[in-house]
Design an enzyme around this catalytic site. Structure first.
Site, PDB file in Angstrom:
ATOM      1  N   GLU A  44      16.468  33.209  91.777  1.00  0.00           N
ATOM      2  CA  GLU A  44      15.682  33.953  92.757  1.00  0.00           C
ATOM      3  C   GLU A  44      14.715  33.042  93.504  1.00  0.00           C
ATOM      4  O   GLU A  44      14.513  33.167  94.719  1.00  0.00           O
ATOM      5  CB  GLU A  44      14.892  35.087  92.078  1.00  0.00           C
ATOM      6  N   CYS A  79       9.882  35.641  87.925  1.00  0.00           N
ATOM      7  CA  CYS A  79      10.565  35.837  89.201  1.00  0.00           C
ATOM      8  C   CYS A  79      10.131  37.137  89.868  1.00  0.00           C
ATOM      9  O   CYS A  79      10.118  37.242  91.102  1.00  0.00           O
ATOM     10  CB  CYS A  79      12.075  35.828  88.999  1.00  0.00           C
ATOM     11  N   ALA A 131      45.952  25.488  70.507  1.00  0.00           N
ATOM     12  CA  ALA A 131      47.045  24.869  71.258  1.00  0.00           C
ATOM     13  C   ALA A 131      48.249  24.800  70.323  1.00  0.00           C
ATOM     14  O   ALA A 131      48.194  24.142  69.282  1.00  0.00           O
ATOM     15  CB  ALA A 131      46.657  23.475  71.735  1.00  0.00           C
ATOM     16  N   ARG A 134      35.123  22.968  76.854  1.00  0.00           N
ATOM     17  CA  ARG A 134      34.047  22.246  76.153  1.00  0.00           C
ATOM     18  C   ARG A 134      32.810  22.131  77.038  1.00  0.00           C
ATOM     19  O   ARG A 134      31.681  22.315  76.567  1.00  0.00           O
ATOM     20  CB  ARG A 134      34.518  20.848  75.760  1.00  0.00           C
ATOM     21  N   LEU A 166      35.376  15.001  70.010  1.00  0.00           N
ATOM     22  CA  LEU A 166      34.767  16.287  70.375  1.00  0.00           C
ATOM     23  C   LEU A 166      33.817  16.184  71.551  1.00  0.00           C
ATOM     24  O   LEU A 166      32.893  16.976  71.684  1.00  0.00           O
ATOM     25  CB  LEU A 166      34.046  16.932  69.179  1.00  0.00           C
ATOM     26  N   GLY A 174      41.265  23.926  63.331  1.00  0.00           N
ATOM     27  CA  GLY A 174      42.038  24.097  62.140  1.00  0.00           C
ATOM     28  C   GLY A 174      42.504  25.505  61.863  1.00  0.00           C
ATOM     29  O   GLY A 174      41.807  26.469  62.163  1.00  0.00           O
TER      30      GLY A 174
END
Length: 381
Positions: free
Chosen positions: A66, A98, A168, A198, A218, A312
């Site tokens: 804003e 705001c 996956a 990620r 990672l 996992g």
């Protein structure tokens, strides 16, 4: 400055409201990776049918959406309509409220998509605007904005990090070949897409089995510049993972190990000596691993809005069995690995179809030679 028109009741939506709120939503979505633990908000200021200011929430400690939009609009904000995806804040934090800025600017109307469930808000910002004589419409574009802000809304309502589970797998639902190799089942494009997941997350989580088998970094690795790396989280209830390898290279990114009292003091000292933070939760009710609900609560307390679980079959299966998954992204590769390969989910079988955890498909798109399927859980009655 022209004072706002007085209004004692909510204003009715106008035909152009949906289009302008969609524009505000797009502005918020584009900064999703930059604002946590604050929400990714967009705002648009319209005067006499013309957009005179717009903006997105800046990184923590800087301007909210804003304020960015009002700063661009300047004196043209007086008498204008402001579209904002989330209820304007009324509390003091690292920036001023705001609501006060909107009142001071002399805006005539504020259109809000979603009420903020933060305990400091919950309608107080809307009430303050109305008490100042500003007309307020609430709920315009609420469905799409709620979807975009789902991790934030969940975090503020539950205190837990929003659980995004990524898998996956092959066409026959296998995440590693019979020899244990899982690099790479999916192609380059799917892997790049998963790195964007990620980048949207504040933590990336794996179990000890994945850490031992893959020695993962990672980290976010994308062609474009990436700011802060997400927190890397290792779940290791028994202290199986040695304090070596890239996961304990804290120059790459910070690492948090979540363990239980079943881990030895020696390995905990090694983790800390390597630069990792260590937190303890209860073991899971099965005696295997950590209590995942406590993990999500702990991450939420650390300011993690969205936690990406990559790790996992055991962790994935336990998250689903415990009904903790808030969103699931499944990358499916055109490869068949066979019955000796590792299945996607290691969990206790269910007695019937009626009792099986269920997910509803939200989207299916091609990513290179692979498919990305997005699911939301069908909550059990």
């Amino acid at each position: 400055m022209k004072p706002p028109k007085k209004s004692s009741s909510p204003s009715a939506p106008l035909p152009e409201d949906d289009e302008l709120m969609a524009r505000a939503g797009a502005l918020g979505q584009r900064v999703r990776s930059e604002t946590a633990p604050n929400p990714w908000v967009g705002a648009v200021v319209v005067s006499d049918g013309e957009i005179v200011g717009e903006g997105s929430t800046e990184p923590p400690g800087r301007r909210h959406a804003e304020i960015v939009a009002l700063d661009l609009a300047r004196e043209r904000a007086s008498g204008a309509t402001v579209y904002v995806t989330l209820e304007p804040c009324v509390h003091d934090g690292r920036t001023g409220p705001c609501v006060e800025a909107l009142i001071a600017a002399g805006v005539n109307r504020v259109v809000v998509a979603v009420e903020d469930p933060d305990e400091r808000m919950r309608g107080r910002g809307i009430d303050a605007l109305r008490n100042a004589g500003i007309s307020v419409s609430v709920g315009v574009g609420a469905e799409s904005i709620s979807e975009s802000l789902a991790p934030y809304l969940h975090h503020r309502l539950t205190g837990r990090a929003w659980c995004l589970l990524k898998v996956a797998a092959s066409l026959d639902g296998r995440v590693a070949a019979a020899d244990g190799n899982s690099k790479w089942i999916t192609g380059v494009e799917a892997r790049a897409d998963s790195h964007r997941l990620r980048y949207q997350s504040q933590a990336v989580v794996v179990g000890s089995g994945t850490a031992i088998a893959d020695s993962p970094l990672l980290t976010v690795r994308l062609p474009e510049e990436v700011g802060n790396q997400p927190l890397r989280v290792l779940l290791d209830g028994r202290g199986r993972v040695l304090a070596t390898g890239p996961l304990f290279d804290t120059e790459l990114a910070s690492t948090l190990v979540i363990t239980t009292d079943n881990a030895s003091n020696r390995i905990i000292d090694d983790w800390r000596a390597a630069g990792a933070k260590v937190e303890t939760v209860n073991p899971s009710t099965t005696g295997q691993g950590v209590d995942l609900r406590q993990v999500l609560e702990l991450l939420g307390a650390h300011g993690v809005i969205q936690a990406l679980f990559e790790g996992g079959p055991k962790v994935s299966g336990a998250l689903i069995a415990d009904d903790l998954v808030d969103y699931l992204v499944a990358y499916t590769a055109g490869i068949v690995l066979g019955t000796d390969a590792t299945p996607s989910f290691a969990a206790q079988g269910v007695p019937s179809l009626d009792e099986a955890p269920k997910f509803a498909l939200r989207s299916c798109v091609a990513v290179g030679t692979d498919a990305r399927l997005d699911f939301v859980p069908v909550k059990r009655s």
